[in-house]
Design a protein around this motif. Structure first.
Motif, PDB file in Angstrom:
ATOM      1  N   GLN A   1       0.850  -1.186   0.000  1.00  0.00           N
ATOM      2  CA  GLN A   1       0.000   0.000   0.000  1.00  0.00           C
ATOM      3  C   GLN A   1       0.885   1.236   0.000  1.00  0.00           C
ATOM      4  O   GLN A   1       1.851   1.320   0.756  1.00  0.00           O
ATOM      5  CB  GLN A   1      -0.924   0.016   1.221  1.00  0.00           C
ATOM      6  CG  GLN A   1      -1.971   1.122   1.167  1.00  0.00           C
ATOM      7  CD  GLN A   1      -3.091   0.905   2.165  1.00  0.00           C
ATOM      8  OE1 GLN A   1      -3.303  -0.207   2.648  1.00  0.00           O
ATOM      9  NE2 GLN A   1      -3.816   1.958   2.475  1.00  0.00           N
ATOM     10  N   ILE A   2       0.559   2.186  -0.862  1.00  0.00           N
ATOM     11  CA  ILE A   2       1.328   3.420  -0.916  1.00  0.00           C
ATOM     12  C   ILE A   2       0.404   4.599  -0.648  1.00  0.00           C
ATOM     13  O   ILE A   2      -0.825   4.482  -0.704  1.00  0.00           O
ATOM     14  CB  ILE A   2       2.055   3.597  -2.268  1.00  0.00           C
ATOM     15  CG1 ILE A   2       1.062   3.990  -3.369  1.00  0.00           C
ATOM     16  CG2 ILE A   2       2.823   2.345  -2.643  1.00  0.00           C
ATOM     17  CD1 ILE A   2       1.750   4.490  -4.623  1.00  0.00           C
TER      18      ILE A   2
ATOM     19  N   GLY B   1      -6.177  -6.598  -8.824  1.00  0.00           N
ATOM     20  CA  GLY B   1      -6.509  -7.317 -10.049  1.00  0.00           C
ATOM     21  C   GLY B   1      -6.067  -6.564 -11.279  1.00  0.00           C
ATOM     22  O   GLY B   1      -6.753  -6.566 -12.309  1.00  0.00           O
ATOM     23  N   ASP B   2      -4.902  -5.903 -11.171  1.00  0.00           N
ATOM     24  CA  ASP B   2      -4.310  -5.097 -12.242  1.00  0.00           C
ATOM     25  C   ASP B   2      -5.092  -3.825 -12.547  1.00  0.00           C
ATOM     26  O   ASP B   2      -4.830  -3.139 -13.541  1.00  0.00           O
ATOM     27  CB  ASP B   2      -4.139  -5.917 -13.532  1.00  0.00           C
ATOM     28  CG  ASP B   2      -3.062  -6.987 -13.376  1.00  0.00           C
ATOM     29  OD1 ASP B   2      -2.122  -6.740 -12.587  1.00  0.00           O
ATOM     30  OD2 ASP B   2      -3.168  -8.039 -14.018  1.00  0.00           O
ATOM     31  N   GLY B   3      -6.049  -3.485 -11.688  1.00  0.00           N
ATOM     32  CA  GLY B   3      -6.702  -2.188 -11.810  1.00  0.00           C
ATOM     33  C   GLY B   3      -5.851  -1.117 -11.149  1.00  0.00           C
ATOM     34  O   GLY B   3      -4.817  -1.404 -10.539  1.00  0.00           O
ATOM     35  N   ILE B   4      -6.265   0.140 -11.256  1.00  0.00           N
ATOM     36  CA  ILE B   4      -5.503   1.233 -10.649  1.00  0.00           C
ATOM     37  C   ILE B   4      -5.709   1.202  -9.138  1.00  0.00           C
ATOM     38  O   ILE B   4      -6.844   1.264  -8.658  1.00  0.00           O
ATOM     39  CB  ILE B   4      -5.956   2.589 -11.220  1.00  0.00           C
ATOM     40  CG1 ILE B   4      -5.646   2.652 -12.718  1.00  0.00           C
ATOM     41  CG2 ILE B   4      -5.259   3.736 -10.486  1.00  0.00           C
ATOM     42  CD1 ILE B   4      -6.128   3.924 -13.383  1.00  0.00           C
ATOM     43  N   PRO B   5      -4.637   1.084  -8.376  1.00  0.00           N
ATOM     44  CA  PRO B   5      -4.783   1.021  -6.917  1.00  0.00           C
ATOM     45  C   PRO B   5      -5.174   2.381  -6.341  1.00  0.00           C
ATOM     46  O   PRO B   5      -4.887   3.431  -6.924  1.00  0.00           O
ATOM     47  CB  PRO B   5      -3.386   0.607  -6.441  1.00  0.00           C
ATOM     48  CG  PRO B   5      -2.466   1.101  -7.511  1.00  0.00           C
ATOM     49  CD  PRO B   5      -3.227   0.978  -8.804  1.00  0.00           C
TER      50      PRO B   5
ATOM     51  N   PRO C   1       4.558   0.766  -7.223  1.00  0.00           N
ATOM     52  CA  PRO C   1       5.170  -0.546  -7.488  1.00  0.00           C
ATOM     53  C   PRO C   1       4.175  -1.530  -8.101  1.00  0.00           C
ATOM     54  O   PRO C   1       2.957  -1.423  -7.890  1.00  0.00           O
ATOM     55  CB  PRO C   1       5.623  -1.005  -6.103  1.00  0.00           C
ATOM     56  CG  PRO C   1       4.737  -0.277  -5.150  1.00  0.00           C
ATOM     57  CD  PRO C   1       4.453   1.049  -5.781  1.00  0.00           C
ATOM     58  N   THR C   2       4.697  -2.473  -8.840  1.00  0.00           N
ATOM     59  CA  THR C   2       3.864  -3.463  -9.529  1.00  0.00           C
ATOM     60  C   THR C   2       2.993  -4.248  -8.560  1.00  0.00           C
ATOM     61  O   THR C   2       1.835  -4.569  -8.862  1.00  0.00           O
ATOM     62  CB  THR C   2       4.764  -4.434 -10.317  1.00  0.00           C
ATOM     63  OG1 THR C   2       5.581  -3.687 -11.218  1.00  0.00           O
ATOM     64  CG2 THR C   2       3.936  -5.440 -11.095  1.00  0.00           C
TER      65      THR C   2
END
Length: 465
Positions: free
Chosen positions: A52-53, A138-142, A130-131
């Motif tokens: 988490q960022i 699920g590869d969505g925008i965090p 980060p990846t």
């Protein structure tokens, strides 16, 4: 940023700190006003899972404050959010390598709503994510939340920046604060660059005139009302209630109680013990520059009742303990170079410990681990009278570290008491050399009545561990 390989941001590297500037894409919003923005990225020394960022915008015109311009300040902010793996701080490029005075009223041109600024910065933040943060969505925008930094500072005036041989750079400043209850108060503070988010010492001051826009040129006077401003100092004084009956007996015999203060700072606690409670006080401070600052700016006075000496507190108590075992103190000098330890006859009734860890990588914590060595605690016990106490400010890095502190003291001292300061950060421990009666037994103590006048409800909040 063009000189940086953007792929380096795709992984979390514990404790990695990167800072760079980019052309300011937000000049048209009238928020950040410099031609370049400064971007600082710090990965946590203890990365969380899942990743988490978060981001933070530097308050306008506080870009040069060590809190936002140094790795140490960045780390202290990050460690207050234990769930973060990375914290990105964005602000104007600082116009000075050193902290400067802060007055937002003199620069009120910022018109953009912060939510608009945050939205415009989202593409940049995605590039710095980060990846592993994408995988958890699920590869969505965090989600990248924006955190705010609140310390109540309305404006500040830098009085002096100086360098101590042991503690490094330090800053003396006058600040106007908004307190949690909404009151406005002026204070004089001392901060160290090595841990800029921690106020080392502070006292109340008042301006000699009321209507002013800029603090520059305004004369302030120290408010000498016997009130300790630092949140944990009053609870430390309240800890004396554990031995109130013993102190009463000493005072009735005409014997002044004696206190050894490890860590002087601005000298507020030393002055309080002397002027409010009648103690003979000896303070130990590691850096002579701090004592000079305390004398010039915080009202530290050397006299018949207050003495200070320069030295490492841990080394000094071991030295003092050896001297006591050999018959008494000798060969010590105070700040002015005059022999003072020979004036301290007998043992101490209390040792006040206000020492923070110099290891910024662990965040704000106290005391330093070195103080918890059994040999040091035994030396402290040797210096105490038969009913004496050690009263110590504890800032645990986590619950397990606090339990460890308690265990170390219980192995050396007969009784242990606790005061929860109530700010979510500080605890005060009172370690006694004897099985001392609980504070509630001292209803008729004259000393206790005086202590309640100056230490308030904390006297009644002590619990035995």
């Amino acid at each position: 940023m063009s000189q940086l390989d953007p792929t380096i941001f795709k992984s979390i590297v514990p404790s990695r700190y990167i800072t760079f500037t980019i052309p300011n894409p937000l000049l048209h919003l009238n928020h950040f006003h410099t031609q370049e923005l400064r971007i600082s990225i710090l990965d946590s020394p203890f990365p969380s899972k899942p990743t988490q960022i978060a981001a933070m915008l530097v308050p306008i015109n506080r870009e040069s404050d060590w809190i936002f311009s140094t790795e140490q300040g960045h780390l202290q902010i990050l460690l207050t959010f234990c769930y973060l793996s990375r914290l990105i701080i964005i602000g104007n490029s600082p116009n000075s390598p050193h902290p400067t005075s802060y007055n937002p009223r003199m620069h009120s041109n910022c018109t953009a709503d912060s939510s608009v600024v945050e939205e415009k910065l989202l593409p940049l933040l995605i590039e710095l994510t980060p990846t592993s943060a994408f995988r958890r969505t699920g590869d969505g925008i965090p989600e990248i939340p924006f955190l705010s930094y609140e310390d109540g500072v309305i404006r500040s005036l830098v009085l002096e920046r100086c360098v101590g041989q042991c503690v490094g750079e330090m800053l003396v400043e006058d600040v106007e604060l908004e307190l949690e209850n909404g009151d406005i108060e002026f204070r004089r503070r001392l901060r160290f660059k090595r841990m800029p988010n921690l106020v080392q010492t502070q006292i109340r001051i008042r301006p000699k005139k009321v209507d002013f826009v800029d603090m520059e040129g305004v004369e302030f006077e120290v408010v000498d009302d016997g009130v300790l401003v630092h949140p944990y100092l009053t609870p430390m004084a309240a800890g004396l209630s554990v031995i109130a009956s013993y102190l009463d007996a000493q005072i009735e015999k005409g014997i002044k109680p004696k206190a050894l203060c490890l860590g002087v700072g601005g000298g507020a606690l030393l002055g309080f013990l002397s002027s409010q409670l009648g103690f003979l006080v000896l303070g130990v401070e590691i850096d002579h520059v701090i004592l000079e600052v305390a004398r010039r700016y915080f009202g530290l006075v050397h006299g018949d009742l207050v003495h200070v000496c320069v030295g490492d507190a841990i080394e000094m108590i071991e030295k003092f303990a050896t001297q006591v075992e050999n018959g008494g103190f000798s060969g010590g000098c105070d700040f002015a170079g005059k022999d003072c330890l020979d004036k301290i006859h007998g043992k101490f009734d209390v040792i006040m410990v206000d020492l923070d860890s110099s290891n910024a990588s662990m965040g704000t914590s106290a005391p330093p681990l070195e103080f918890l060595q059994k040999s040091v605690l035994l030396a402290a016990r040797t210096l105490l009278s038969k009913d004496g106490v050690v009263i110590i400010n504890v800032i645990p890095s986590d619950q397990s570290s606090y339990k460890s502190v308690i265990v170390e003291f219980q192995q050396v001292f007969a009784g242990l008491y606790e005061i929860d300061v109530g700010n979510g950060e500080n605890f005060v421990l009172i370690a006694s050399t004897s099985e001392t009666g609980h504070v509630s037994c001292h209803h008729q103590s004259k000393f206790l009545k005086k202590l309640k006048q100056v230490a308030g409800s904390y006297v009644d909040s002590i619990r035995m561990i």
